[in-house]
Motif scaffolding. Sequence first.
Motif, PDB file in Angstrom:
ATOM      1  N   VAL A  71       0.785  -1.853  -0.141  1.00 28.50           N
ATOM      2  CA  VAL A  71       0.097  -0.207  -0.191  1.00 28.50           C
ATOM      3  C   VAL A  71       1.026   0.959  -0.324  1.00 28.50           C
ATOM      4  N   LEU A  72       1.859   1.264   0.268  1.00 22.43           N
ATOM      5  CA  LEU A  72       3.411   2.599   0.932  1.00 22.43           C
ATOM      6  C   LEU A  72       3.952   2.736  -0.470  1.00 22.43           C
ATOM      7  N   LYS A  73       3.954   1.117  -1.331  1.00 21.32           N
ATOM      8  CA  LYS A  73       4.509   1.364  -2.376  1.00 21.32           C
ATOM      9  C   LYS A  73       3.409   2.244  -3.774  1.00 21.32           C
ATOM     10  N   VAL A  74       1.497   1.114  -3.481  1.00 20.12           N
ATOM     11  CA  VAL A  74       1.046   2.070  -4.352  1.00 20.12           C
ATOM     12  C   VAL A  74       0.822   3.713  -4.420  1.00 20.12           C
ATOM     13  N   ARG A  75       0.326   4.119  -2.350  1.00 19.99           N
ATOM     14  CA  ARG A  75       0.308   5.510  -2.823  1.00 19.99           C
ATOM     15  C   ARG A  75       1.614   5.742  -2.914  1.00 19.99           C
ATOM     16  N   GLU A  76       3.024   6.433  -2.960  1.00 21.60           N
ATOM     17  CA  GLU A  76       3.829   6.473  -3.218  1.00 21.60           C
ATOM     18  C   GLU A  76       4.507   7.607  -4.774  1.00 21.60           C
ATOM     19  N   ARG A  77       3.067   6.117  -5.132  1.00 23.02           N
ATOM     20  CA  ARG A  77       3.715   5.873  -6.780  1.00 23.02           C
ATOM     21  C   ARG A  77       2.487   6.987  -7.551  1.00 23.02           C
ATOM     22  N   LYS A  78       1.347   6.802  -6.403  1.00 23.32           N
ATOM     23  CA  LYS A  78       0.209   7.642  -7.099  1.00 23.32           C
ATOM     24  C   LYS A  78       0.693   8.932  -6.668  1.00 23.32           C
ATOM     25  N   ASN A  79       0.994   9.812  -5.488  1.00 18.36           N
ATOM     26  CA  ASN A  79       1.607  11.240  -4.836  1.00 18.36           C
ATOM     27  C   ASN A  79       2.212  11.769  -6.754  1.00 18.36           C
ATOM     28  N   GLU A  80       3.340  10.413  -7.041  1.00 22.86           N
ATOM     29  CA  GLU A  80       3.818  11.034  -7.536  1.00 22.86           C
ATOM     30  C   GLU A  80       3.459  10.914  -9.099  1.00 22.86           C
ATOM     31  N   LEU A  81       2.683  10.256  -9.426  1.00 22.04           N
ATOM     32  CA  LEU A  81       2.141  10.476 -10.959  1.00 22.04           C
ATOM     33  C   LEU A  81       1.134  11.707 -10.641  1.00 22.04           C
ATOM     34  N   LEU A  82       0.699  12.113  -9.732  1.00 23.67           N
ATOM     35  CA  LEU A  82      -0.411  13.805  -9.059  1.00 23.67           C
ATOM     36  C   LEU A  82       1.025  14.688  -9.005  1.00 23.67           C
ATOM     37  N   GLN A  83       1.764  14.649  -9.026  1.00 24.60           N
ATOM     38  CA  GLN A  83       2.382  15.676  -8.638  1.00 24.60           C
ATOM     39  C   GLN A  83       3.188  15.921 -10.372  1.00 24.60           C
ATOM     40  N   GLN A  84       3.718  14.749 -11.051  1.00 23.18           N
ATOM     41  CA  GLN A  84       3.807  14.752 -12.349  1.00 23.18           C
ATOM     42  C   GLN A  84       2.851  15.836 -12.952  1.00 23.18           C
ATOM     43  N   GLN A  85       1.105  15.590 -12.924  1.00 24.18           N
ATOM     44  CA  GLN A  85       0.579  15.955 -13.311  1.00 24.18           C
ATOM     45  C   GLN A  85      -0.118  17.488 -12.654  1.00 24.18           C
ATOM     46  N   LEU A  86       0.115  17.577 -11.706  1.00 23.73           N
ATOM     47  CA  LEU A  86       0.020  19.394 -11.121  1.00 23.73           C
ATOM     48  C   LEU A  86       1.455  20.327 -11.559  1.00 23.73           C
ATOM     49  N   GLU A  87       2.522  19.597 -12.029  1.00 24.06           N
ATOM     50  CA  GLU A  87       3.347  19.715 -12.889  1.00 24.06           C
ATOM     51  C   GLU A  87       3.143  20.396 -14.483  1.00 24.06           C
ATOM     52  N   ASN A  88       2.572  19.010 -14.777  1.00 26.17           N
ATOM     53  CA  ASN A  88       1.973  19.607 -16.468  1.00 26.17           C
ATOM     54  C   ASN A  88       1.367  20.752 -16.209  1.00 26.17           C
TER      55      ASN A  88
END
Length: 177
Positions: A71-88
Motif C-alpha cells: 500500500v505504501l508503494k502504491v501511494r508513493e507512485r500515486k503521489n508521484e503521478l499526481l505531482q507530475q500532473q500538477l507540474e504539467n
Amino acid sequence: MPQLIERYLQTNGLRLPDPNDGQEELYQEIEVLRRETCKLELRQRPYHGHDLASIPPHELDALEQQLEHSVLKVRERKNELLQQQLENLSRKRRMLEVDNSNMYRRLHEHGTAMEFQQAGIETKPGEYQQFLEQVQYYNEHQQQQPPNSVLQLATLPSEIDPNYHLQLAQPNLQNDN
C-alpha cells in the motif's frame, strides 16, 4: 506431388515433423504448468482475504506487513503521478497566461489603432506608448493588477487621461471584399 516433396526433403536432409512426436512431452508440460498455476493461486488467496482462518498468527503478521508495504508503494507512485500532473498543469497554465497576455496586447494595439483610424486621427509615434505608461503608472499607484482584457481596460477610471476613451468597436465587414 507428395513424391516431389519427399525427394526435396531427402536431398536437403530435412524431414517433416511427425504430429505424434513430442505429444506426450507436451501433455506432461501442460500438467506441470497446471499444478504450478494452482499453487500460485493458493498462495495468492490470503492476499485477497480468503482462507485467513487457517493461517497461523505469525504468518498473518507477515502478510499484514507485506500488504502495508505494498500500500505504501502504491501511494508513493500515486503521489508521484499526481505531482507530475500538477507540474504539467502549472506549465500549461503559465504558457496560457503568456499567450493570453500576448493576445491581449495585440488586441489592444489593434483596437487602439482601429479607434484612431475610425476617428480619422493619425497616431503620433510616442502617443500610444505614453497612454500605456499612464495605465501602468495608474495601476502601480492603485495596487491593482494590470488589466488583462479589453473589458477591464474599458472600466478604468477616466482620471488617467480624459483625452483617451476606450470604446469597443466592431469592424465594418460590409466594406470588406
